[in-house]
Design a protein around this motif. Structure first.
Motif, PDB file in Angstrom:
ATOM      1  N   MET A 173       0.828  -1.199   0.000  1.00 37.50           N
ATOM      2  CA  MET A 173       0.000   0.000   0.000  1.00 37.50           C
ATOM      3  C   MET A 173       0.869   1.258   0.000  1.00 37.50           C
ATOM      4  O   MET A 173       2.005   1.247   0.454  1.00 37.50           O
ATOM      5  CB  MET A 173      -0.931  -0.004   1.219  1.00 37.50           C
ATOM      6  N   ALA A 174       0.299   2.373  -0.507  1.00 37.23           N
ATOM      7  CA  ALA A 174       1.033   3.631  -0.620  1.00 37.23           C
ATOM      8  C   ALA A 174       0.429   4.758   0.206  1.00 37.23           C
ATOM      9  O   ALA A 174       1.118   5.716   0.544  1.00 37.23           O
ATOM     10  CB  ALA A 174       1.102   4.059  -2.083  1.00 37.23           C
ATOM     11  N   PHE A 175      -0.878   4.686   0.534  1.00 39.21           N
ATOM     12  CA  PHE A 175      -1.541   5.781   1.243  1.00 39.21           C
ATOM     13  C   PHE A 175      -2.777   5.239   1.947  1.00 39.21           C
ATOM     14  O   PHE A 175      -3.415   4.307   1.464  1.00 39.21           O
ATOM     15  CB  PHE A 175      -1.957   6.887   0.267  1.00 39.21           C
ATOM     16  N   VAL A 176      -3.123   5.857   3.087  1.00 44.14           N
ATOM     17  CA  VAL A 176      -4.325   5.473   3.818  1.00 44.14           C
ATOM     18  C   VAL A 176      -4.975   6.707   4.433  1.00 44.14           C
ATOM     19  O   VAL A 176      -4.299   7.674   4.793  1.00 44.14           O
ATOM     20  CB  VAL A 176      -4.023   4.424   4.919  1.00 44.14           C
ATOM     21  N   SER A 177      -6.309   6.677   4.525  1.00 43.96           N
ATOM     22  CA  SER A 177      -7.075   7.725   5.190  1.00 43.96           C
ATOM     23  C   SER A 177      -8.290   7.075   5.841  1.00 43.96           C
ATOM     24  O   SER A 177      -8.858   6.125   5.307  1.00 43.96           O
ATOM     25  CB  SER A 177      -7.535   8.775   4.173  1.00 43.96           C
ATOM     26  N   SER A 178      -8.675   7.580   7.002  1.00 43.25           N
ATOM     27  CA  SER A 178      -9.848   7.025   7.670  1.00 43.25           C
ATOM     28  C   SER A 178     -10.823   8.132   8.036  1.00 43.25           C
ATOM     29  O   SER A 178     -10.422   9.267   8.299  1.00 43.25           O
ATOM     30  CB  SER A 178      -9.447   6.242   8.926  1.00 43.25           C
ATOM     31  N   GLY A 179     -12.083   7.784   8.036  1.00 40.78           N
ATOM     32  CA  GLY A 179     -13.128   8.710   8.414  1.00 40.78           C
ATOM     33  C   GLY A 179     -13.822   8.211   9.671  1.00 40.78           C
ATOM     34  O   GLY A 179     -13.250   7.429  10.430  1.00 40.78           O
ATOM     35  N   GLU A 180     -15.049   8.625   9.859  1.00 42.35           N
ATOM     36  CA  GLU A 180     -15.775   8.234  11.061  1.00 42.35           C
ATOM     37  C   GLU A 180     -15.960   6.725  11.141  1.00 42.35           C
ATOM     38  O   GLU A 180     -15.690   6.120  12.166  1.00 42.35           O
ATOM     39  CB  GLU A 180     -17.133   8.928  11.099  1.00 42.35           C
ATOM     40  N   HIS A 181     -16.410   6.095  10.082  1.00 44.60           N
ATOM     41  CA  HIS A 181     -16.666   4.655  10.093  1.00 44.60           C
ATOM     42  C   HIS A 181     -16.146   3.966   8.839  1.00 44.60           C
ATOM     43  O   HIS A 181     -16.677   2.937   8.441  1.00 44.60           O
ATOM     44  CB  HIS A 181     -18.156   4.374  10.231  1.00 44.60           C
ATOM     45  N   GLN A 182     -15.148   4.535   8.173  1.00 44.28           N
ATOM     46  CA  GLN A 182     -14.640   3.938   6.953  1.00 44.28           C
ATOM     47  C   GLN A 182     -13.142   4.202   6.780  1.00 44.28           C
ATOM     48  O   GLN A 182     -12.584   5.084   7.405  1.00 44.28           O
ATOM     49  CB  GLN A 182     -15.403   4.421   5.727  1.00 44.28           C
ATOM     50  N   ALA A 196     -13.222   0.089   2.945  1.00 43.25           N
ATOM     51  CA  ALA A 196     -13.862  -0.787   3.931  1.00 43.25           C
ATOM     52  C   ALA A 196     -14.637   0.071   4.909  1.00 43.25           C
ATOM     53  O   ALA A 196     -14.263   1.207   5.192  1.00 43.25           O
ATOM     54  CB  ALA A 196     -12.826  -1.617   4.682  1.00 43.25           C
ATOM     55  N   GLY A 197     -15.717  -0.480   5.452  1.00 41.57           N
ATOM     56  CA  GLY A 197     -16.478   0.216   6.475  1.00 41.57           C
ATOM     57  C   GLY A 197     -17.942   0.388   6.122  1.00 41.57           C
ATOM     58  O   GLY A 197     -18.446  -0.175   5.153  1.00 41.57           O
ATOM     59  N   TRP A 198     -18.600   1.215   6.905  1.00 38.78           N
ATOM     60  CA  TRP A 198     -20.019   1.462   6.754  1.00 38.78           C
ATOM     61  C   TRP A 198     -20.288   2.354   5.550  1.00 38.78           C
ATOM     62  O   TRP A 198     -19.512   3.226   5.213  1.00 38.78           O
ATOM     63  CB  TRP A 198     -20.544   2.144   8.010  1.00 38.78           C
ATOM     64  N   ARG A 199     -21.425   2.126   4.911  1.00 39.98           N
ATOM     65  CA  ARG A 199     -21.910   3.021   3.869  1.00 39.98           C
ATOM     66  C   ARG A 199     -23.401   2.772   3.672  1.00 39.98           C
ATOM     67  O   ARG A 199     -23.913   1.729   4.041  1.00 39.98           O
ATOM     68  CB  ARG A 199     -21.159   2.834   2.558  1.00 39.98           C
ATOM     69  N   LYS A 200     -24.052   3.723   3.075  1.00 42.53           N
ATOM     70  CA  LYS A 200     -25.456   3.556   2.761  1.00 42.53           C
ATOM     71  C   LYS A 200     -25.609   2.511   1.668  1.00 42.53           C
ATOM     72  O   LYS A 200     -24.743   2.338   0.826  1.00 42.53           O
ATOM     73  CB  LYS A 200     -26.064   4.882   2.319  1.00 42.53           C
ATOM     74  N   PHE A 201     -26.733   1.855   1.662  1.00 41.67           N
ATOM     75  CA  PHE A 201     -26.995   0.758   0.739  1.00 41.67           C
ATOM     76  C   PHE A 201     -26.837   1.170  -0.721  1.00 41.67           C
ATOM     77  O   PHE A 201     -26.332   0.420  -1.537  1.00 41.67           O
ATOM     78  CB  PHE A 201     -28.409   0.221   0.985  1.00 41.67           C
ATOM     79  N   GLU A 202     -27.231   2.389  -1.063  1.00 39.59           N
ATOM     80  CA  GLU A 202     -27.239   2.769  -2.470  1.00 39.59           C
ATOM     81  C   GLU A 202     -25.881   3.205  -3.002  1.00 39.59           C
ATOM     82  O   GLU A 202     -25.726   3.434  -4.191  1.00 39.59           O
ATOM     83  CB  GLU A 202     -28.283   3.860  -2.736  1.00 39.59           C
TER      84      GLU A 202
END
Length: 188
Positions: A136-145, A158-164
């Motif tokens: 891997m070369a770069f990573v960033s994280s948010g509240e749930h992803q 990876a992580g949570w997202r809305k179904f659509e």
């Protein structure tokens, strides 16, 4: 300020400002750290820094194991060295998780693991760094992803997202999967 120094300001209920206390401070103040800081990331209630030697340090809440102390809960008001993290080149603090890349391109994560964003086989809290991916070369994280970019330019999510969203792979992700190629950097 000089290069390699860190200044913080704001809410500090769990020591996340890294100034050896828990009182909020609305005046900019220097963090007392013995070393040169080359990278910093601020999460919901914890702060991470990387020093010039590539060591990873954390301060603030450890409610989900995000400080890599080996236990859950509590907090620290002075920077704690995350001993298993070596030669860190990129760090990102999520809401209550930590992800980082080492010089070999190995991606590690710890802390809040809801939606399997760090590991499919662990529970909801991970208290030690877990290898997630390599090359891997770069990573960033948010509240749930988490988003990560490989050395070949593939964007992983990876992580949570809305179904659509991410229509070809609908619903919540339980593993990192490739979204698109030709990417250099991404942010959540």
């Amino acid at each position: 300020p000089k290069d390699g120094e860190l200044y913080t300001v704001g809410y500090n209920s769990l020591g996340q400002l890294g100034r050896n206390g828990v009182g909020s401070d609305f005046l900019l103040g220097k963090v007392d750290f013995d070393g040169v800081i080359v990278d910093v990331s601020v999460g919901h209630d914890h702060t991470l820094i990387v020093d010039a030697q590539g060591n990873l340090w954390g301060v603030g809440s450890n409610s989900n194991g995000q400080l890599g102390t080996g236990y859950y809960g509590g907090n620290t008001t002075s920077f704690h060295k995350i001993s298993s993290a070596k030669k860190v080149v990129c760090v990102s603090a999520g809401r209550r998780s930590t992800v980082y890349l080492d010089a070999n391109g190995d991606l590690y994560g710890m802390g809040d693991n809801r939606w399997g964003k760090i590991s499919m086989t662990e529970g909801e809290k991970i208290r030690y760094p877990r290898l997630m991916m390599s090359n891997m070369a770069f990573v960033s994280s948010g509240e749930h992803q988490i988003v990560a970019v490989s050395k070949t330019g593939e964007l992983y999510y990876a992580g949570w997202r809305k179904f659509e969203t991410f229509a070809d792979r609908q619903g919540n992700s339980v593993t990192m999967y490739s979204v698109i190629g030709g990417v250099k950097k991404a942010d959540v």
